[in-house]
Design an enzyme around this catalytic site. Structure first.
Site, PDB file in Angstrom:
ATOM      1  N   TYR A 145       0.843  -1.063  -0.009  1.00  0.00           N
ATOM      2  CA  TYR A 145      -0.073  -0.011  -0.067  1.00  0.00           C
ATOM      3  C   TYR A 145       0.882   1.339   0.066  1.00  0.00           C
ATOM      4  O   TYR A 145       0.785   2.139  -0.648  1.00  0.00           O
ATOM      5  CB  TYR A 145      -0.874  -0.128   1.150  1.00  0.00           C
ATOM      6  CG  TYR A 145      -1.716   1.366   1.440  1.00  0.00           C
ATOM      7  CD1 TYR A 145      -2.741   1.462   0.693  1.00  0.00           C
ATOM      8  CD2 TYR A 145      -1.634   2.027   2.343  1.00  0.00           C
ATOM      9  CE1 TYR A 145      -3.504   2.637   0.794  1.00  0.00           C
ATOM     10  CE2 TYR A 145      -2.338   3.288   2.751  1.00  0.00           C
ATOM     11  CZ  TYR A 145      -3.421   3.549   1.950  1.00  0.00           C
ATOM     12  OH  TYR A 145      -4.069   4.479   2.094  1.00  0.00           O
ATOM     13  N   LYS A 149       1.315   4.100  -2.921  1.00  0.00           N
ATOM     14  CA  LYS A 149       1.067   5.565  -2.866  1.00  0.00           C
ATOM     15  C   LYS A 149       2.280   6.240  -3.262  1.00  0.00           C
ATOM     16  O   LYS A 149       2.118   7.344  -3.808  1.00  0.00           O
ATOM     17  CB  LYS A 149       0.577   5.650  -1.154  1.00  0.00           C
ATOM     18  CG  LYS A 149      -0.671   5.275  -1.104  1.00  0.00           C
ATOM     19  CD  LYS A 149      -1.674   5.959  -1.580  1.00  0.00           C
ATOM     20  CE  LYS A 149      -3.213   5.752  -1.012  1.00  0.00           C
ATOM     21  NZ  LYS A 149      -4.362   6.831  -1.490  1.00  0.00           N
TER      22      LYS A 149
END
Length: 324
Positions: A145, A149
Site C-alpha cells: 500500500y 502510494k
C-alpha cells in the site's frame, strides 16, 4: 468551482462533500465511487451528481474527467491490509487506475488542480524510536500500500513540475474515529476499539498495547483537504508538492484509557486482545512521530487531543453509539 470527489462513498468523501456543498463558490460537485455514493442532505443538493464508476475503466474516466472541472479530490483506494493481502487488486486500484485518472486529466484538462490523499505508510520504520520524520526523510515503504502510494506521489510531482497537473499531495495520518463497518485498512482496529465498544459490541485489538500511532480527527482532515485545495502553487518551495499533515502521537494504552473514561469499564471489557502478526507487522513499520513544520508554514491546521476527537465523533455520529 466544479469539483469531483473519487472514493466519495467513504466516510471522508461524505464528510468532505457535506462541507463543500455549503461553499457558495461550489457550482457543481460530482461524487463517484465503485458503489453509488449518497448525496448530503442539503438545500443545495441539486448541485451534486452521484455517479457509480470504475476508474480502472477508460470509458468511465473519460465520461467523468471533463474539461470543466476545476478541482479533483482523489480519495479512492484499496486500503493497507487489503492491498497487502491482494497485490494485484492494490496495483489495479491504487496505481493503475490513479495513473489513468492523471493521464486522462492532463489530456482533457491540463493544469487542473488535483488533491491526492497519500499516506504516512510511504515511510518505513524511523532511524531510531521516536525520531520525528519530515518530508526530507527518504520513504522506504514497509507495505505494498505504501509503495503504491509513493509511486503515485512521484508521478504527480513530476506532472506538476511539467505543468500538466497542479498537484497537492497530502500524507494522511490514521483517521480516527471512522464510523460504520471495519475497513480493509491495517489501522482499522484503531477506530474499532472505540466504535464497537461504544455501540455495545466486541472489538479485537490485533496489536500490542505498547505501540503508538500517528492519528488525526476526521474534522481536521477535511479542513486540511480543503486548505490544500486553496494553496497557491508558488508556495510549494523546492518543487515537491508533498506535505505530511498534522496529527498527534497516541499509544494504544492511551486509547484504551480514553475509551474507559468515555464508556466506562463495561466498554473497555469489550476489547479483546488478540495479536494478528501480519497486521502488527504492517503497523509496526509506520513511524508514530512527525515534524510537521512544512504543514505549519503552509497554513494547515493542527489536530486536538484524543479526548476532543472522541467527543467530536460522538457529536457527529452519536446515533451509531448506544453507550454514551
Amino acid at each position: 468551482m466544479n469539483l469531483l470527489i473519487t472514493g466519495a462513498a467513504g466516510f471522508i468523501g461524505q464528510a468532505l462533500a457535506e462541507v463543500l456543498i455549503r461553499e457558495d463558490e461550489a457550482a457543481s460537485i460530482i461524487l463517484t465511487d465503485v458503489v453509488q455514493p449518497t448525496a448530503p442532505n442539503s438545500p443545495r443538493s441539486s448541485i451534486i451528481r452521484c455517479v457509480q464508476a470504475d476508474l480502472s475503466s477508460q470509458g468511465d474516466c473519460e465520461s467523468l474527467l471533463t474539461k470543466n472541472l476545476t478541482h479533483v479530490f482523489l480519495l479512492h483506494g484499496i486500503m493497507s491490509g487489503a492491498a497487502e493481502a491482494d497485490l494485484e487488486l492494490g496495483i489495479k486500484v491504487n496505481l493503475d487506475a490513479t495513473r489513468q485518472v492523471f493521464d486522462t486529466l492532463r489530456k482533457v484538462n491540463p493544469g487542473v488542480r488535483v488533491i491526492f490523499t497519500s499516506t504516512t505508510a510511504v515511510y518505513g520504520p524511523p532511524p531510531s524510536p521516536g525520531f520525528p520524520l519530515t518530508e526530507a526523510n527518504a520513504p522506504s515503504p514497509g507495505s505494498s500500500y505504501g509503495a503504491q502510494k509513493l509511486m503515485i506521489e512521484t508521478l504527480l510531482n513530476d506532472y506538476s513540475r511539467r505543468g500538466l497537473l497542479d498537484g497537492r499531495i497530502v500524507r494522511l495520518p490514521t483517521v480516527l474515529v471512522r464510523p460504520g463497518k471495519p475497513t480493509g485498512a491495517a489501522s482499522s482496529f484503531a477506530s474499532g476499539i472505540f466504535r464497537e465498544p461504544l455501540n455495545g459490541q466486541k472489538s479485537i485489538l490485533p496489536v500490542s498495547k505498547d505501540l503508538s500511532v500517528w492519528i488525526c480527527s476526521p474534522r481536521t482532515v477535511v479542513k486540511n483537504l480543503i486548505h490544500a485545495r486553496d494553496i497557491e502553487p508558488e508556495r510549494y518551495r523546492g518543487g515537491s508538492r508533498v506535505v505530511n499533515l498534522p496529527g498527534i502521537t497516541v499509544s494504544i494504552h492511551k486509547m484504551l484509557e480514553t475509551l474507559k473514561a468515555t464508556g466506562g469499564q463495561e466498554a473497555l471489557d469489550l476489547v479483546e486482545e488478540r495479536i494478528d502478526a501480519p497486521t502488527e507487522m504492517i503497523v509496526k513499520s509506520w513511524p508514530a512521530k512527525y515534524d510537521t513544520s512544512r504543514a505549519a508554514q503552509l497554513g494547515f491546521s493542527d489536530d486536538g487531543p484524543l479526548e476532543r476527537t472522541l467527543k467530536e465523533y460522538i457529536e457527529d455520529y452519536g446515533s451509531q453509539t448506544t453507550r454514551v
